[in-house]
Design an enzyme around this catalytic site. Sequence first.
Site, PDB file in Angstrom:
ATOM      1  N   PHE A   1      79.138  34.281  42.421  1.00  0.00           N
ATOM      2  CA  PHE A   1      80.046  33.203  42.046  1.00  0.00           C
ATOM      3  C   PHE A   1      80.098  32.251  43.240  1.00  0.00           C
ATOM      4  O   PHE A   1      80.105  32.683  44.399  1.00  0.00           O
ATOM      5  CB  PHE A   1      81.457  33.750  41.794  1.00  0.00           C
TER       6      PHE A   1
ATOM      7  N   GLU B   1      68.678  35.167  34.873  1.00  0.00           N
ATOM      8  CA  GLU B   1      67.894  35.901  35.874  1.00  0.00           C
ATOM      9  C   GLU B   1      66.482  36.163  35.356  1.00  0.00           C
ATOM     10  O   GLU B   1      65.503  36.024  36.105  1.00  0.00           O
ATOM     11  CB  GLU B   1      68.599  37.221  36.235  1.00  0.00           C
TER      12      GLU B   1
ATOM     13  N   LYS C   1      73.359  48.487  38.301  1.00  0.00           N
ATOM     14  CA  LYS C   1      74.793  48.276  38.027  1.00  0.00           C
ATOM     15  C   LYS C   1      75.207  48.992  36.746  1.00  0.00           C
ATOM     16  O   LYS C   1      76.384  49.289  36.557  1.00  0.00           O
ATOM     17  CB  LYS C   1      75.109  46.781  37.898  1.00  0.00           C
TER      18      LYS C   1
ATOM     19  N   CYS D   1      79.578  38.122  45.366  1.00  0.00           N
ATOM     20  CA  CYS D   1      78.674  39.212  44.964  1.00  0.00           C
ATOM     21  C   CYS D   1      77.368  39.232  45.747  1.00  0.00           C
ATOM     22  O   CYS D   1      76.550  40.132  45.575  1.00  0.00           O
ATOM     23  CB  CYS D   1      78.392  39.096  43.480  1.00  0.00           C
TER      24      CYS D   1
ATOM     25  N   HIS E   1      79.386  47.099  39.134  1.00  0.00           N
ATOM     26  CA  HIS E   1      79.194  45.936  39.994  1.00  0.00           C
ATOM     27  C   HIS E   1      80.208  46.014  41.135  1.00  0.00           C
ATOM     28  O   HIS E   1      81.384  45.699  40.957  1.00  0.00           O
ATOM     29  CB  HIS E   1      79.366  44.650  39.182  1.00  0.00           C
TER      30      HIS E   1
ATOM     31  N   HIS F   1      70.015  41.478  39.800  1.00  0.00           N
ATOM     32  CA  HIS F   1      71.467  41.291  39.898  1.00  0.00           C
ATOM     33  C   HIS F   1      72.079  41.904  38.635  1.00  0.00           C
ATOM     34  O   HIS F   1      73.037  42.651  38.720  1.00  0.00           O
ATOM     35  CB  HIS F   1      71.802  39.807  40.059  1.00  0.00           C
TER      36      HIS F   1
END
Lengths: 405, 84
Positions: free
Chosen positions: A392, A307, A328, A164, A333, A296
């Site tokens: 990830f 975050e 998002k 990502c 996403h 994010h």
Amino acid sequence: MTARRVAVTGLGVVSALGLGRVTFASALRQGLNGIRPLDGWRDTDLRLGWGAMLPNWSAEAHFDNRETNLYDRFSQFALLAAREALADAAIDWTDDLRARAGVVTGSCLGGQSTEDAGFQRLYRDGAKRIHPLSIPRIMANAAASAISLENGLTGPSYTLSTACSSANHAIGHATWMLRQGILDVALAGGSEAPFSYGNLKAWEAMRVVAAEACRPFSRDRDGMSLGEGGAVLVLEPLEVARARGARIYGEIAGFGMSSDAHHITQPSARGAARAMQAALVDGAIEAEEIGYINAHGTGTSANDSTECAAIRTTFGSHADRIAVSSTKSMHGHALGAAGALEAAATLLALSEGFLPPTIHYREPDPECDLDVVPNEAREQDVEAALSNSFAFGGFNAVLAFRKVA
Amino acid sequence: MPSDELTHRVITAIAKVLGVPAEDIQPDSTFEELGVDSLDGINIAFALEETFDVEIPDEAVHGFADVRQVTDELRKLVADPGEA
């Protein structure tokens, strides 16, 4: 020698909110939703039922037979975005400039839908052969190659795959190559087309996808929403862009990276904070200058609280004066394209003077107690912004943008 | 299958891959005349394998330089699909 500053002079966007940067900006400003029920897998056992797929995408409307045969959906998105970005930048090309121009893209999954379709034919349908161009359609660098080929760009080009964070890594590296004088023009961004039965089953098994649309930072959030699309930025040295009178969306002022070395999927506030701090240092930006963060903001329980903690660590009390939204919630996403869509969103917000909202927001969460611009965009000028991507695998990449007067 | 029908089906398949009218392709057209590059070549091989349900060996595909070589190879394969 002073390092060159990097301006963004062209934008192209393809997302579930529609085609083109103007449509994208308008959707962000109106807080429109691109996350819808998925229709394509109703006759399967797929439980995952919502996503941000492009409505009514028709490859044939944009590409000839040869191109649709050669390019997977993820490459088509990148190529379409690049065409728009290049037309927008209106660079006066010479052969020398093309030799100093490169393409850096991000993608997590490459041409996985080609792979999925081919494997279904082989394993399920008992076919003897699959698409003859499967290999060049699947390769992760296919999108960058398509852009390079179509435009005769012969400088350094490559593709980064960091889940990502892919597009942020790509844009950051392109920025640094421009800064260092390795490139004079860069096309940077990313694209992703994650919607196939096989890949959706893989996401379903991860149990991180929201039952319906994602609601980042909301206390009742229940996961992410997969999205697709692509965005491409045209980068040039600021002084060149100014000299030729180009429209400048903003400056990519800094880029920061870190690795968590913590867990393959669980985020780390420390790693995220280190990447934000690195972006500020790289751009020589004071924390107090940042007025907006495109988070994010995946909408998973773990990401959003982590975050927010990382933003507090990085900015201290100034965190309460920063608007932090997750776009998002509108475009989904888009994995390896996420940073590209969000860079475009951040640049459009900076240049047009608005803050995109976090939509689907219902209920404050004490663990996400920042100004998340709930549900409605705000008309507000900010001077500098960050865009966060945390992947990830624990790889974090943060871009810092500055408004250009 | 009659020879002219096989030729017709080969030409139809090649025309579809190249995106040109079948009338533009003659039984003795060369791939050079038709502007067939290496990617077109593997697309054509795929289309013909699907059309005739045969396996065309790699060395045959790499050697194709004109339509007649293709029809000759397919005639052989269709007569004895086990040969491949």
